[in-house]
Write a protein that holds these residues in place. Structure first.
Motif, PDB file in Angstrom:
ATOM      1  N   GLY A  63       0.339  -0.746  -0.101  1.00  0.00           N
ATOM      2  CA  GLY A  63      -0.602   0.178   0.105  1.00  0.00           C
ATOM      3  C   GLY A  63       1.065   0.661  -0.682  1.00  0.00           C
ATOM      4  N   THR A 120       1.871   3.175  -2.117  1.00  0.00           N
ATOM      5  CA  THR A 120       0.881   4.836  -3.159  1.00  0.00           C
ATOM      6  C   THR A 120       0.475   5.451  -2.054  1.00  0.00           C
ATOM      7  OG1 THR A 120      -0.539   2.911  -4.101  1.00  0.00           O
ATOM      8  CG2 THR A 120       1.253   3.616  -5.435  1.00  0.00           C
ATOM      9  N   GLY A 121      -0.421   5.135  -0.784  1.00  0.00           N
ATOM     10  CA  GLY A 121      -1.676   5.447  -0.575  1.00  0.00           C
ATOM     11  C   GLY A 121      -1.014   6.398   0.566  1.00  0.00           C
ATOM     12  N   ARG A 122      -1.542   7.240   1.401  1.00  0.00           N
ATOM     13  CA  ARG A 122      -1.127   8.698   1.851  1.00  0.00           C
ATOM     14  C   ARG A 122      -0.221   8.439   2.475  1.00  0.00           C
ATOM     15  NH1 ARG A 122      -4.705  13.344   4.753  1.00  0.00           N
ATOM     16  NH2 ARG A 122      -2.838  14.909   5.418  1.00  0.00           N
ATOM     17  N   VAL A 123      -0.985   7.198   3.390  1.00  0.00           N
ATOM     18  CA  VAL A 123       0.740   6.814   4.350  1.00  0.00           C
ATOM     19  C   VAL A 123       1.863   6.028   4.041  1.00  0.00           C
ATOM     20  CG1 VAL A 123       1.528   5.334   7.083  1.00  0.00           C
ATOM     21  CG2 VAL A 123      -1.442   7.110   6.320  1.00  0.00           C
ATOM     22  N   ARG A 136      -0.282  -1.879  -6.717  1.00  0.00           N
ATOM     23  CA  ARG A 136      -1.124  -3.702  -7.954  1.00  0.00           C
ATOM     24  C   ARG A 136      -0.529  -2.188  -9.720  1.00  0.00           C
ATOM     25  NH1 ARG A 136      -7.060  -2.496  -5.856  1.00  0.00           N
ATOM     26  NH2 ARG A 136      -6.601  -0.708  -4.978  1.00  0.00           N
ATOM     27  N   GLY A 166      -3.818  -7.675  -4.632  1.00  0.00           N
ATOM     28  CA  GLY A 166      -4.822  -8.282  -3.939  1.00  0.00           C
ATOM     29  C   GLY A 166      -3.915  -8.652  -2.843  1.00  0.00           C
ATOM     30  N   LEU A 183       0.049  -1.013   5.079  1.00  0.00           N
ATOM     31  CA  LEU A 183      -1.586  -0.538   4.883  1.00  0.00           C
ATOM     32  C   LEU A 183      -2.024  -0.120   3.958  1.00  0.00           C
ATOM     33  CD1 LEU A 183       2.125   2.264   4.530  1.00  0.00           C
ATOM     34  CD2 LEU A 183       0.686   1.804   7.075  1.00  0.00           C
ATOM     35  N   GLY A 191      -5.472  -1.401   4.440  1.00  0.00           N
ATOM     36  CA  GLY A 191      -6.731  -0.985   5.144  1.00  0.00           C
ATOM     37  C   GLY A 191      -7.107  -2.327   5.807  1.00  0.00           C
ATOM     38  N   LEU A 209      -0.955  -0.238  10.956  1.00  0.00           N
ATOM     39  CA  LEU A 209      -1.694   0.822  11.261  1.00  0.00           C
ATOM     40  C   LEU A 209      -3.872   0.208  11.253  1.00  0.00           C
ATOM     41  CD1 LEU A 209      -1.553   3.503   8.706  1.00  0.00           C
ATOM     42  CD2 LEU A 209      -0.884   3.409  11.461  1.00  0.00           C
TER      43      LEU A 209
HETATM   44  N1  LIG Z   1      -4.407   3.922  12.746  1.00  0.00           N
HETATM   45  C1  LIG Z   1      -4.517   4.683  12.564  1.00  0.00           C
HETATM   46  O1  LIG Z   1      -4.282   5.794  13.611  1.00  0.00           O
HETATM   47  C2  LIG Z   1      -3.935   4.706  11.151  1.00  0.00           C
HETATM   48  C3  LIG Z   1      -4.091   6.728  10.647  1.00  0.00           C
HETATM   49  C4  LIG Z   1      -3.653   6.302   8.913  1.00  0.00           C
HETATM   50  C5  LIG Z   1      -4.343   5.380   8.524  1.00  0.00           C
HETATM   51  N2  LIG Z   1      -4.833   4.393   8.907  1.00  0.00           N
HETATM   52  C6  LIG Z   1      -6.072   3.495   7.819  1.00  0.00           C
HETATM   53  O2  LIG Z   1      -3.886   2.736   7.338  1.00  0.00           O
HETATM   54  C7  LIG Z   1      -5.063   2.683   5.896  1.00  0.00           C
HETATM   55  C8  LIG Z   1      -3.525   3.387   5.331  1.00  0.00           C
HETATM   56  O3  LIG Z   1      -3.886   4.471   5.020  1.00  0.00           O
HETATM   57  P1  LIG Z   1      -3.758   5.766   3.524  1.00  0.00           P
HETATM   58  O4  LIG Z   1      -4.391   6.858   4.715  1.00  0.00           O
HETATM   59  O5  LIG Z   1      -2.288   5.594   3.122  1.00  0.00           O
HETATM   60  O6  LIG Z   1      -5.490   4.984   2.684  1.00  0.00           O
HETATM   61  P2  LIG Z   1      -4.755   5.224   1.111  1.00  0.00           P
HETATM   62  O7  LIG Z   1      -4.365   6.694   0.618  1.00  0.00           O
HETATM   63  O8  LIG Z   1      -6.222   5.071   0.785  1.00  0.00           O
HETATM   64  O9  LIG Z   1      -3.997   3.900   0.900  1.00  0.00           O
HETATM   65  C9  LIG Z   1      -4.707   2.557   0.838  1.00  0.00           C
HETATM   66  C10 LIG Z   1      -3.594   1.728  -0.072  1.00  0.00           C
HETATM   67  O10 LIG Z   1      -3.493   0.035  -0.556  1.00  0.00           O
HETATM   68  C11 LIG Z   1      -3.480   0.526  -1.501  1.00  0.00           C
HETATM   69  N3  LIG Z   1      -4.533  -1.031  -1.582  1.00  0.00           N
HETATM   70  C12 LIG Z   1      -5.568  -1.089  -0.868  1.00  0.00           C
HETATM   71  N4  LIG Z   1      -6.318  -2.334  -1.935  1.00  0.00           N
HETATM   72  C13 LIG Z   1      -5.187  -3.022  -2.557  1.00  0.00           C
HETATM   73  C14 LIG Z   1      -5.558  -4.771  -2.838  1.00  0.00           C
HETATM   74  N5  LIG Z   1      -6.514  -5.063  -3.088  1.00  0.00           N
HETATM   75  N6  LIG Z   1      -4.315  -4.715  -3.338  1.00  0.00           N
HETATM   76  C15 LIG Z   1      -3.517  -3.939  -3.794  1.00  0.00           C
HETATM   77  N7  LIG Z   1      -2.837  -2.961  -2.827  1.00  0.00           N
HETATM   78  C16 LIG Z   1      -4.334  -2.128  -2.893  1.00  0.00           C
HETATM   79  C17 LIG Z   1      -3.835   1.303  -2.743  1.00  0.00           C
HETATM   80  O11 LIG Z   1      -3.299   1.242  -3.622  1.00  0.00           O
HETATM   81  P3  LIG Z   1      -3.799   1.708  -5.391  1.00  0.00           P
HETATM   82  O12 LIG Z   1      -3.061   3.151  -4.696  1.00  0.00           O
HETATM   83  O13 LIG Z   1      -3.339   1.372  -6.003  1.00  0.00           O
HETATM   84  O14 LIG Z   1      -5.220   2.263  -4.721  1.00  0.00           O
HETATM   85  C18 LIG Z   1      -2.924   2.474  -1.931  1.00  0.00           C
HETATM   86  O15 LIG Z   1      -1.510   2.225  -1.914  1.00  0.00           O
HETATM   87  C19 LIG Z   1      -6.098   2.640   5.868  1.00  0.00           C
HETATM   88  O16 LIG Z   1      -7.790   2.062   6.374  1.00  0.00           O
HETATM   89  C20 LIG Z   1      -6.624   4.227   6.924  1.00  0.00           C
HETATM   90  O17 LIG Z   1      -7.823   3.652   7.892  1.00  0.00           O
HETATM   91  C21 LIG Z   1      -4.686   3.909   9.927  1.00  0.00           C
END
Ligand SMILES: NC(=O)c1ccc[n+]([C@@H]2O[C@H](COP(=O)([O-])OP(=O)(O)OC[C@H]3O[C@@H](n4cnc5c(N)ncnc54)[C@H](OP(=O)(O)O)[C@@H]3O)[C@@H](O)[C@H]2O)c1
Length: 352
Positions: A9, A11-14, A34, A54, A73, A75, A97
């Motif tokens: 993960g 490429t996501g924000r974190v 992916r 996946g 990361l 989710g 996380l």
């Molecule tokens: N506990 C805490 O304090 C805290 C704080 C921040 C975030 N979080 C949690 O941490 C997680 C990540 O946060 P974020 O803000 O970085 O989320 P985000 O920006 O939505 O990034 C999610 C990442 O996961 C990848 N992904 C999701 N499903 C996938 C799959 N089936 N196969 C391959 N890659 C997949 C996405 O890839 P693509 O780019 O290809 O879509 C992206 O790189 C989230 O669940 C968020 O709720 C928790």
């Protein structure tokens, strides 16, 4: 540091923020996702890239390549945490996380397996859990078991323009369906979501409201203190009386699978505007009360909670890569002590 650190993960924000920080530390970094082009843009020239679509493919890659540390990361931790953590064993370490009660319980159930495998599995390595459990550990140091613990996670986060996304959409729906929780007399009990509203005058002169939510922060505070009575609130809880009045109806409707899927889909597509963080600082807060009536209180101050989360992931992954974690399943401060919160750029303000 021996071995590779994989970020799933990335490429996501974190993921982008943690990858930049780990690359700066010279870590042997592998970004997994992916889309090759997006992965290659994260920290150009400073990482390897694996394309995997996946969880199933990722677990197979981990089991074959045996990275030293896997940072999850992705989710949807109720589905992704256990298979990925298992693929890291034996010997590899894992951090995620997660912050929901179901995922926490599932990962904690791997404790014996992780000890036998010599692996450290860390769940909840983000702002909310660390900023509150580190305070609880710090305030309870060298003291008997308290009677009551209250923690508040008061995040302030800048919003990026874009859509909410499926992971956040599913989290919101799950929170609405689960409702609030707390510990009373040593047992986990239901509490109304958004109840127990508190208005916090913050040490920097600003103010924020919080209410009860079902989070991993509750479990982490209970484990850190052993207290029979624990409550956990969040600044992200729905606290307006109008919204709280309709929540029970929403909870019933969203527990119907078809409506749940529809709600997640709709929420995932909701567009949000870019906005600066609403308050200067994010705060963890804890109030501990002992059976003799004595109390201690404290704050943990950070800047943007999302940046802090990336710092916590970075520091945790680095320590795991150096093999410093105890074997078993832990929350971050339970594994590395409360000063992890300082190493990740937080500041304690105790007894204020
Ligand atoms: N506990 C805490 O304090 C805290 C704080 C921040 C975030 N979080 C949690 O941490 C997680 C990540 O946060 P974020 O803000 O970085 O989320 P985000 O920006 O939505 O990034 C999610 C990442 O996961 C990848 N992904 C999701 N499903 C996938 C799959 N089936 N196969 C391959 N890659 C997949 C996405 O890839 P693509 O780019 O290809 O879509 C992206 O790189 C989230 O669940 C968020 O709720 C928790």
């Amino acid at each position: 540091m021996a071995g590779e650190v994989w970020i799933l993960g990335a490429t996501g924000r974190v993921g982008r923020a943690a990858a930049a920080r780990l690359a700066d530390r010279g870590v042997d970094l592998v970004l997994v996702g992916r889309d090759r082009d997006s992965l290659q843009k994260v920290v150009p020239g400073q990482s390897k890239v694996i394309v995997a679509n996946g969880v199933e493919q990722m677990t197979a890659d981990i089991a074959r390549e045996r990275p030293a540390v896997v940072v999850n990361l992705l989710g949807r931790y109720g589905e992704t945490a256990v298979p990925i953590a298992r693929a890291c064993m034996p010997g590899g370490h894992y951090v995620d996380l997660a912050n929901d009660l179901a995922a926490f319980s599932q990962v904690f159930a791997l404790h014996r397996e992780a000890i036998d495998a010599g692996s450290t599995l860390i769940t909840g390595a983000g702002f909310g859990v660390l900023a509150t459990e580190a305070l609880v550990i710090k305030l309870c140091e060298d003291r008997p078991t308290p009677e009551r613990v209250r923690v508040d996670a008061l995040a302030s986060v800048a919003t990026d323009a874009g859509v909410l996304g499926a992971a956040l959409g599913a989290t919101i729906v799950d929170v609405l369906v689960t409702g609030g929780r707390g510990y009373q007399d040593g047992r986990m009990v239901r509490a109304r979501l958004g109840s127990g509203v508190r208005i916090h005058p913050l040490p920097d002169g600003q103010q924020v409201k919080s209410g009860v939510v079902p989070t991993g922060e509750l479990l982490a505070a209970q484990r850190a203190s052993g207290a029979p009575n624990v409550s956990a609130t969040s600044a992200l809880a729905p606290t307006s009386p109008v919204v709280r009045a309709v929540l029970p109806l929403f909870a019933v409707l969203l527990s119907i699978p078809g409506l749940r899927r529809l709600a997640v889909r709709r929420l995932a597509g909701v567009r949000v505007k870019a906005a600066p963080r609403p308050r200067t600082h994010s705060w963890g807060h804890a109030v501990i009360t002992w059976p003799d009536g004595s109390t201690r209180k404290g704050w943990l101050r950070t800047d943007d909670a999302m940046d802090y989360t990336a710092d916590v992931i970075t520091e945790t992954a680095t320590r795991l890569g150096r093999g410093e974690g105890p074997a078993g399943v832990y929350t971050p401060a339970a594994a590395f002590g409360p000063d992890l919160a300082i190493a990740a750029n937080g500041t304690f303000l105790l007894d204020q």
